[in-house]
Motif scaffolding. Structure first.
Motif, PDB file in Angstrom:
ATOM      1  N   THR A 194       0.828  -1.206   0.000  1.00 36.27           N
ATOM      2  CA  THR A 194       0.000   0.000   0.000  1.00 36.27           C
ATOM      3  C   THR A 194       0.860   1.252   0.000  1.00 36.27           C
ATOM      4  O   THR A 194       0.597   2.213  -0.728  1.00 36.27           O
ATOM      5  CB  THR A 194      -0.916   0.008   1.242  1.00 36.27           C
ATOM      6  OG1 THR A 194      -1.744  -1.162   1.212  1.00 36.27           O
ATOM      7  CG2 THR A 194      -1.789   1.257   1.262  1.00 36.27           C
ATOM      8  N   THR A 195       1.897   1.237   0.836  1.00 36.80           N
ATOM      9  CA  THR A 195       2.809   2.380   0.894  1.00 36.80           C
ATOM     10  C   THR A 195       3.496   2.602  -0.444  1.00 36.80           C
ATOM     11  O   THR A 195       3.620   3.728  -0.924  1.00 36.80           O
ATOM     12  CB  THR A 195       3.869   2.164   1.991  1.00 36.80           C
ATOM     13  OG1 THR A 195       3.205   1.968   3.245  1.00 36.80           O
ATOM     14  CG2 THR A 195       4.806   3.358   2.083  1.00 36.80           C
ATOM     15  N   GLN A 196       3.928   1.500  -1.065  1.00 32.12           N
ATOM     16  CA  GLN A 196       4.609   1.608  -2.352  1.00 32.12           C
ATOM     17  C   GLN A 196       3.660   2.107  -3.432  1.00 32.12           C
ATOM     18  O   GLN A 196       4.037   2.901  -4.294  1.00 32.12           O
ATOM     19  CB  GLN A 196       5.176   0.241  -2.750  1.00 32.12           C
ATOM     20  CG  GLN A 196       6.026   0.265  -4.027  1.00 32.12           C
ATOM     21  CD  GLN A 196       7.242   1.142  -3.872  1.00 32.12           C
ATOM     22  OE1 GLN A 196       7.867   1.142  -2.826  1.00 32.12           O
ATOM     23  NE2 GLN A 196       7.579   1.896  -4.895  1.00 32.12           N
ATOM     24  N   SER A 197       2.392   1.645  -3.364  1.00 33.41           N
ATOM     25  CA  SER A 197       1.402   2.089  -4.339  1.00 33.41           C
ATOM     26  C   SER A 197       1.150   3.577  -4.209  1.00 33.41           C
ATOM     27  O   SER A 197       1.048   4.293  -5.213  1.00 33.41           O
ATOM     28  CB  SER A 197       0.093   1.314  -4.138  1.00 33.41           C
ATOM     29  OG  SER A 197      -0.901   1.764  -5.022  1.00 33.41           O
ATOM     30  N   ALA A 198       1.043   4.042  -2.950  1.00 33.57           N
ATOM     31  CA  ALA A 198       0.840   5.473  -2.732  1.00 33.57           C
ATOM     32  C   ALA A 198       2.033   6.271  -3.230  1.00 33.57           C
ATOM     33  O   ALA A 198       1.881   7.346  -3.822  1.00 33.57           O
ATOM     34  CB  ALA A 198       0.602   5.743  -1.246  1.00 33.57           C
ATOM     35  N   ALA A 199       3.231   5.740  -2.991  1.00 30.60           N
ATOM     36  CA  ALA A 199       4.438   6.431  -3.447  1.00 30.60           C
ATOM     37  C   ALA A 199       4.488   6.483  -4.971  1.00 30.60           C
ATOM     38  O   ALA A 199       4.859   7.505  -5.553  1.00 30.60           O
ATOM     39  CB  ALA A 199       5.682   5.729  -2.902  1.00 30.60           C
ATOM     40  N   ASN A 200       4.075   5.383  -5.613  1.00 31.31           N
ATOM     41  CA  ASN A 200       4.060   5.363  -7.075  1.00 31.31           C
ATOM     42  C   ASN A 200       3.051   6.352  -7.625  1.00 31.31           C
ATOM     43  O   ASN A 200       3.311   7.035  -8.618  1.00 31.31           O
ATOM     44  CB  ASN A 200       3.749   3.955  -7.577  1.00 31.31           C
ATOM     45  CG  ASN A 200       4.859   2.975  -7.270  1.00 31.31           C
ATOM     46  OD1 ASN A 200       5.987   3.362  -7.032  1.00 31.31           O
ATOM     47  ND2 ASN A 200       4.535   1.692  -7.258  1.00 31.31           N
ATOM     48  N   ALA A 201       1.874   6.420  -6.979  1.00 30.33           N
ATOM     49  CA  ALA A 201       0.850   7.352  -7.421  1.00 30.33           C
ATOM     50  C   ALA A 201       1.340   8.784  -7.277  1.00 30.33           C
ATOM     51  O   ALA A 201       1.091   9.641  -8.136  1.00 30.33           O
ATOM     52  CB  ALA A 201      -0.434   7.140  -6.619  1.00 30.33           C
ATOM     53  N   GLU A 202       2.028   9.049  -6.152  1.00 30.16           N
ATOM     54  CA  GLU A 202       2.559  10.394  -5.926  1.00 30.16           C
ATOM     55  C   GLU A 202       3.620  10.723  -6.970  1.00 30.16           C
ATOM     56  O   GLU A 202       3.696  11.853  -7.457  1.00 30.16           O
ATOM     57  CB  GLU A 202       3.156  10.488  -4.516  1.00 30.16           C
ATOM     58  CG  GLU A 202       3.616  11.879  -4.132  1.00 30.16           C
ATOM     59  CD  GLU A 202       2.483  12.879  -3.982  1.00 30.16           C
ATOM     60  OE1 GLU A 202       2.749  14.088  -4.098  1.00 30.16           O
ATOM     61  OE2 GLU A 202       1.335  12.447  -3.762  1.00 30.16           O
ATOM     62  N   ALA A 203       4.423   9.731  -7.307  1.00 27.76           N
ATOM     63  CA  ALA A 203       5.482   9.960  -8.284  1.00 27.76           C
ATOM     64  C   ALA A 203       4.914  10.217  -9.679  1.00 27.76           C
ATOM     65  O   ALA A 203       5.508  10.947 -10.476  1.00 27.76           O
ATOM     66  CB  ALA A 203       6.428   8.760  -8.316  1.00 27.76           C
ATOM     67  N   LYS A 204       3.747   9.612  -9.972  1.00 30.07           N
ATOM     68  CA  LYS A 204       3.139   9.776 -11.290  1.00 30.07           C
ATOM     69  C   LYS A 204       2.403  11.104 -11.436  1.00 30.07           C
ATOM     70  O   LYS A 204       2.081  11.517 -12.542  1.00 30.07           O
ATOM     71  CB  LYS A 204       2.170   8.618 -11.556  1.00 30.07           C
ATOM     72  CG  LYS A 204       2.860   7.277 -11.764  1.00 30.07           C
ATOM     73  CD  LYS A 204       1.842   6.185 -12.020  1.00 30.07           C
ATOM     74  CE  LYS A 204       2.520   4.837 -12.217  1.00 30.07           C
ATOM     75  NZ  LYS A 204       1.536   3.750 -12.449  1.00 30.07           N
ATOM     76  N   LYS A 205       2.109  11.755 -10.287  1.00 29.72           N
ATOM     77  CA  LYS A 205       1.423  13.038 -10.364  1.00 29.72           C
ATOM     78  C   LYS A 205       2.303  14.048 -11.088  1.00 29.72           C
ATOM     79  O   LYS A 205       3.517  14.064 -10.923  1.00 29.72           O
ATOM     80  CB  LYS A 205       1.096  13.551  -8.955  1.00 29.72           C
ATOM     81  CG  LYS A 205      -0.023  12.808  -8.262  1.00 29.72           C
ATOM     82  CD  LYS A 205      -0.274  13.377  -6.887  1.00 29.72           C
ATOM     83  CE  LYS A 205      -0.663  14.840  -6.951  1.00 29.72           C
ATOM     84  NZ  LYS A 205      -0.975  15.362  -5.612  1.00 29.72           N
TER      85      LYS A 205
END
Length: 226
Positions: free
Chosen positions: A75-86
């Motif tokens: 979950t943490t990694q997914s959130a980090a990936n989403a933040e990185a894609k913003k």
């Protein structure tokens, strides 16, 4: 002669029995190691020891803990990936130094691109959805929902723009309570807010042309109405 043979056989038998009975060096070392690891705080690996008993409940608890840890990490990694894609907007590279005035900011919570006017110039900058313009603004425009108008912001306020039930909503905060007591919010209610073409004409009559670009970009897109 027979007696000597029997005596010799007895001696050999006793010697072999003693040899089998006496522990070898390796066996003694193993025994010492077992005793050492069986001490309190050590790991008792002897057959039948509690350390080697198969505890199914404990195993299930360990597996569940590992599963939860893995899910949390995912979950943490997914959130980090989403933040990185913003989309990242480095206003430091595009905003003029004259517009980098501390004390306020603008955050666009609406689903549309809005535009802000820098505090000390007539230059305007796009602010996409979910993005914060980190410096004080003089005003902003939403050509989609308030075409032909601009919103004037009093200096020193952090501005948050959103749409509530399809209607523009503007909220403010200040760096400290003293600023609010000092009357920034009151000044905003008196001098700020949505301004139309008549206000624009008034300030232009006073030779203030700093809002021309923001009003120009706030004009409705005529092509969308054809």
């Amino acid at each position: 002669m027979l007696k000597r043979i029997l005596s010799l056989f007895a001696v050999v038998t006793l010697a072999m029995s003693a040899a089998y009975a006496a522990p070898t060096n390796s066996e003694a070392a193993l025994a010492d190691a077992r005793e050492t690891f069986a001490e309190p705080g050590g790991f008792d690996y002897r057959d039948g020891s509690p350390a080697l008993l198969f505890d199914e409940l404990q195993l299930e608890q360990q597996l569940e803990a590992r599963k939860q840890a893995a899910e949390a990490e995912a979950t943490t990694q997914s959130a980090a990936n989403a933040e990185a894609k913003k989309p990242q907007y480095d206003y430091q590279k595009v905003v003029l130094p004259i517009d980098r005035v501390e004390g306020g900011s603008y955050t666009n919570h609406s689903p549309f691109v809005t535009w802000v006017k820098g505090e000390n110039s007539d230059r305007v900058y796009p602010v996409p959805p979910g993005v914060t313009f980190p410096w004080t603004i003089d005003g902003f425009a939403d050509p989609i929902n308030r075409p032909g108008e601009v919103y004037k912001v009093i200096d020193g306020l952090h501005t948050f723009y959103n749409l509530v039930d399809g209607e523009p909503s503007v909220e403010f905060s200040s760096n400290n309570k003293l600023a609010a007591i000092a009357g920034l919010t009151v000044a905003q209610s008196l001098k700020g807010g949505w301004k139309d073409a008549s206000w624009h004409a008034e300030i232009r009559a006073q030779t203030d042309f700093g809002w021309d670009n923001l009003f120009e970009i706030s004009r409705p897109n005529l092509a969308s109405n054809t």
